[in-house]
Scaffold this active site. Sequence first.
Site, PDB file in Angstrom:
ATOM      1  N   GLN A  19      26.195  78.048  68.911  1.00 11.69           N
ATOM      2  CA  GLN A  19      25.224  77.372  68.278  1.00 11.69           C
ATOM      3  C   GLN A  19      26.307  76.762  67.230  1.00 11.69           C
ATOM      4  O   GLN A  19      25.544  75.475  66.950  1.00 11.69           O
ATOM      5  CB  GLN A  19      24.370  78.695  67.768  1.00 11.69           C
ATOM      6  CG  GLN A  19      24.185  79.981  69.068  1.00 11.69           C
ATOM      7  CD  GLN A  19      22.652  79.110  70.038  1.00 11.69           C
ATOM      8  OE1 GLN A  19      22.781  78.442  69.826  1.00 11.69           O
ATOM      9  NE2 GLN A  19      22.449  79.817  70.756  1.00 11.69           N
ATOM     10  N   ASP A  79      20.589  70.068  73.290  1.00 11.89           N
ATOM     11  CA  ASP A  79      20.991  71.925  73.603  1.00 11.89           C
ATOM     12  C   ASP A  79      20.654  72.335  75.033  1.00 11.89           C
ATOM     13  O   ASP A  79      19.190  73.000  75.215  1.00 11.89           O
ATOM     14  CB  ASP A  79      20.524  72.706  72.124  1.00 11.89           C
ATOM     15  CG  ASP A  79      20.668  74.163  73.196  1.00 11.89           C
ATOM     16  OD1 ASP A  79      21.741  74.379  73.477  1.00 11.89           O
ATOM     17  OD2 ASP A  79      20.731  75.945  72.376  1.00 11.89           O
ATOM     18  N   ASP A  99      22.691  73.363  82.107  1.00  9.55           N
ATOM     19  CA  ASP A  99      23.340  72.590  83.680  1.00  9.55           C
ATOM     20  C   ASP A  99      22.850  71.493  84.361  1.00  9.55           C
ATOM     21  O   ASP A  99      20.891  71.705  84.065  1.00  9.55           O
ATOM     22  CB  ASP A  99      23.914  73.402  84.396  1.00  9.55           C
ATOM     23  CG  ASP A  99      25.091  74.446  83.654  1.00  9.55           C
ATOM     24  OD1 ASP A  99      25.901  74.093  83.138  1.00  9.55           O
ATOM     25  OD2 ASP A  99      24.733  75.570  84.328  1.00  9.55           O
TER      26      ASP A  99
END
Length: 373
Positions: free
Chosen positions: A149, A244, A247
């Site tokens: 993060q 963010d 996959d």
Amino acid sequence: KTFVPPPPPPPLPWRLRREHTRSSSRIRVLSTGAAKLALELKKKKKKKKKSLMMKAEEGGGEGGESRLDHLKSQDAPTASENGSIRDGWFAELSEMWPGQAFTLKMKKTLFHSRSKYQDVLVFESEEYGNVLVLDGVIQCTDRDEFSYQEMITHLPLCSLPVAAKKVLVIGGGDGGVLREITRHKQVEVIEICELDEMVPQVAKDYFPKMAVGFDDPRVTCHFEDGFKFLKNVEPGTYDAIIVDSSDPVGPAASLFQKPFFDLVHRALSDTGVVCTQAESIWLHMDIIQELHQLCKEVFSTGSVSYAYCTIPTYPSGQIGFMMSSKSENAFREPKQQLADQSSSHLGPLKYYSSDIHKAAFVLPEFAKQSLNL
């Protein structure tokens, strides 16, 4: 008299066998349940490979299709489809990291449901606190989430020549990136576009230290597809965009395609920066190469580079970030400094620093050569 050898001793129980074969407490132990899962996955992959070979013989094979294109076309497996919970262990199996599985000892399942888009699981682990799993893949844990993060947020925001005023997050439904953006006091507007409304709600219930990012008054939430959202954004709106994503399988597949990055480029200001999750150099170098080339085509007048951080619960213990800007930018040198965080209600930074920022762009030789950096 004829000598009769004694019968062999009975096999050790599983728990004793595990202790007997463990050479160090730091070595990860794969449970027998996870081993069975790995064997089942191998059989499925063999069957799938045979099917693809038959298609190729019929003229309908995948020919020169890249691994990234192949993954984009696949439906994401769910935790239940992978059968990834066995004998009190969670095993993370995926064709994204074939031949290996990361396992965590579970205490109990806290939440498990299916949203409109994906399988959502939260469990309490023995060593890593609460764990969020989407479509069978670990997204974050209480113990190590700060690494990812902090880096995906502060690398782009501290690389800008002028402090960001308006920032967009695509994905990031756990709230961790929002939390880190709120440390930048010059930011006036923070928008997040998250596809799945269930993820923020689950984060608020089970990951409050990350979900605190949603409480900042500068934050506005949009629950829709990031690709569609960007189509309606005015050109030059954002100083920074942070992607963010999970996959490139299932819901996140569109976020790894050129039309998406064309829209990102359009939405950025002239000196704007985008940072996107960019996989592991140990497992996905071919995917990273393709993504790097794609970004170089889109951001042809600017800069493109790759950085990374370490995080134990991500595949291979490493995750990368593709950094792109519309104008020339020496990403390695931080240009913005965070104010002292020691008295912040969010607590001090645990991973990011100016030194780590610079070091994140220093790649092993094989990765530098692969990306021609």
